[in-house]
Design a protein around this motif. Structure first.
Motif, short mmCIF file in Angstrom:
data_model
loop_
_atom_site.label_atom_id
_atom_site.label_comp_id
_atom_site.label_asym_id
_atom_site.label_seq_id
_atom_site.Cartn_x
_atom_site.Cartn_y
_atom_site.Cartn_z
N GLY A 1 0.71 -1.28 -0.08
CA GLY A 1 0.01 0.27 0.09
C GLY A 1 0.93 1.41 0.01
O GLY A 1 2.24 1.14 0.19
N ASP B 1 -8.08 4.66 -1.53
CA ASP B 1 -9.25 3.89 -0.83
C ASP B 1 -9.60 4.44 0.67
O ASP B 1 -10.76 4.16 1.06
CB ASP B 1 -8.64 2.32 -0.63
CG ASP B 1 -8.26 1.86 -1.88
OD1 ASP B 1 -9.09 1.79 -2.73
OD2 ASP B 1 -6.85 1.66 -2.19
N GLU C 1 -2.83 -0.22 9.36
CA GLU C 1 -3.87 -1.24 8.66
C GLU C 1 -4.08 -1.31 7.28
O GLU C 1 -4.29 -1.96 6.53
CB GLU C 1 -5.23 -1.33 9.61
CG GLU C 1 -5.07 -1.66 10.90
CD GLU C 1 -6.36 -1.47 11.70
OE1 GLU C 1 -7.35 -0.72 11.36
OE2 GLU C 1 -6.59 -2.02 12.82
N ALA C 2 -4.35 0.10 6.91
CA ALA C 2 -4.74 0.39 5.24
C ALA C 2 -3.31 -0.09 4.45
O ALA C 2 -3.40 -0.74 3.53
CB ALA C 2 -4.93 1.65 5.07
N ASN D 1 -0.95 -2.25 5.16
CA ASN D 1 -0.70 -3.69 5.39
C ASN D 1 -1.72 -4.33 4.44
O ASN D 1 -1.49 -5.52 4.14
CB ASN D 1 -0.83 -3.98 6.76
CG ASN D 1 0.52 -3.67 7.59
OD1 ASN D 1 1.67 -3.65 7.07
ND2 ASN D 1 0.16 -3.28 8.85
N LYS D 2 -2.82 -3.83 4.16
CA LYS D 2 -3.83 -4.22 3.02
C LYS D 2 -3.51 -4.09 1.63
O LYS D 2 -4.41 -4.39 1.03
CB LYS D 2 -5.07 -3.98 3.73
CG LYS D 2 -5.83 -4.73 4.94
CD LYS D 2 -7.31 -4.03 5.31
CE LYS D 2 -7.71 -4.40 6.83
NZ LYS D 2 -8.90 -3.63 6.91
N GLY D 3 -2.58 -3.46 1.46
CA GLY D 3 -2.27 -2.75 0.20
C GLY D 3 -2.99 -1.95 -0.45
O GLY D 3 -3.32 -1.51 -1.64
N LEU D 4 -3.58 -1.01 0.44
CA LEU D 4 -4.50 0.18 0.05
C LEU D 4 -3.66 1.46 0.02
O LEU D 4 -2.76 1.77 0.49
CB LEU D 4 -5.78 0.22 1.14
CG LEU D 4 -6.52 -0.97 1.26
CD1 LEU D 4 -7.65 -0.49 2.47
CD2 LEU D 4 -7.35 -1.45 0.16
N GLN E 1 6.58 3.76 0.75
CA GLN E 1 5.40 3.52 0.97
C GLN E 1 4.70 4.81 1.26
O GLN E 1 3.46 4.79 1.50
CB GLN E 1 5.22 2.22 1.89
CG GLN E 1 5.38 1.05 1.48
CD GLN E 1 4.92 -0.01 2.40
OE1 GLN E 1 5.93 -0.60 2.97
NE2 GLN E 1 3.82 -0.26 2.52
#
Length: 258
Positions: A3, A30, A70-71, A73-76, A108
């Motif tokens: 992300g 996102d 969290e975002a 780590n979700k690839g967002l 990132q």
């Protein structure tokens, strides 16, 4: 897929003063975290359907970092939207350092600059801060409040230079600001301009001097979201720029003879 997070300077208020890149990132993001106490929510109107929006005015640092991590780590893709330009009183350093401490690599996250309120203030005043023979220095500072100011950066010490000064986050203490500037060396008749909510539809401009501006502001009832500008550039004669002087030679143009 990794992300990515973008720290975006959303400008001083006018939603058209965000950069083209900043607007594009918001439209693609996102997750959007915006500083709701200052950022014009209209800059979020371009967001895509399904984008999750958080108002950081209601969050502390740990909560902001939790959403960001969290975002990521979700690839967002995350748009962290700050007012003005986030490099000035933007509180982004602690977020970037928090991301690094959590193992997020430099690729990132990215900072997208914006238009600071001190520049929107100059535009509102139709004023150049650096005039030949008057001032070639602009001091960006604030009055000490809950956030301390280093001893060598006290307002009275900076006032000794009598440069153009743009004072953030201090209008609520206008009497103390003006008395401190005078104590530091500015004459009482030094021009002062205050712009409330620069570039917003309800923008207001107030002009006076160090001796008079506090009373003017009290009568207007302005206590927040205003930039204080102090300096002789606001009302004085000045020399014309050498850049466009017909007698001045540059690498692009040969000057004329006397």
């Amino acid at each position: 897929m990794l992300g990515k997070l973008y720290f975006i300077g959303a400008g001083p208020g006018d939603p058209e003063l965000i950069t083209v890149k900043g607007k594009r990132i918001i439209s693609e993001a996102d997750v959007i975290i915006y500083a709701g106490s200052l950022v014009n929510p209209e800059v979020l109107n371009c967001r895509k359907n399904g984008a999750v929006v958080y108002n950081s005015a209601e969050m502390n640092l740990d909560e902001v970092l939790k959403v960001e991590l969290e975002a990521l780590n979700k690839g967002l893709e995350v748009a962290r939207v700050h007012t003005g330009d986030p490099a000035i009183y933007g509180a982004i350093q602690e977020q970037m350092d928090g991301l690094r401490a959590a193992g997020i690599n430099e690729e990132q996250f990215e900072v997208i600059p914006g238009v600071s309120s001190f520049l929107a203030t100059a535009a509102a005043l139709k004023q150049e801060y650096t005039l030949p023979s008057i001032s070639q220095t602009v001091i960006i500072t604030r009055m000490e409040g809950r956030t301390p100011v280093p001893p060598k950066e006290k307002l009275a010490s900076l006032a000794a230079h009598q440069a153009t000064m743009c004072i953030f986050l201090s209008v609520q203490a206008i009497d103390k600001v003006m008395s401190t500037l005078k104590e530091g060396g500015y004459p009482g008749d030094t021009p002062v301009a205050i712009v409330s909510r620069a570039s917003w539809p309800d923008q207001r401009i107030f002009r006076g001097t160090i001796d008079t501006i506090a009373d003017i502001l009290h009568k207007a009832g302005v206590v927040r979201q205003a930039m204080i500008v102090v300096g002789k550039v606001l009302d004085t004669d000045y020399e014309l720029s050498k850049l466009y002087d017909s007698k001045f030679t540059t690498m692009f143009r040969k000057g004329t003879e006397d």
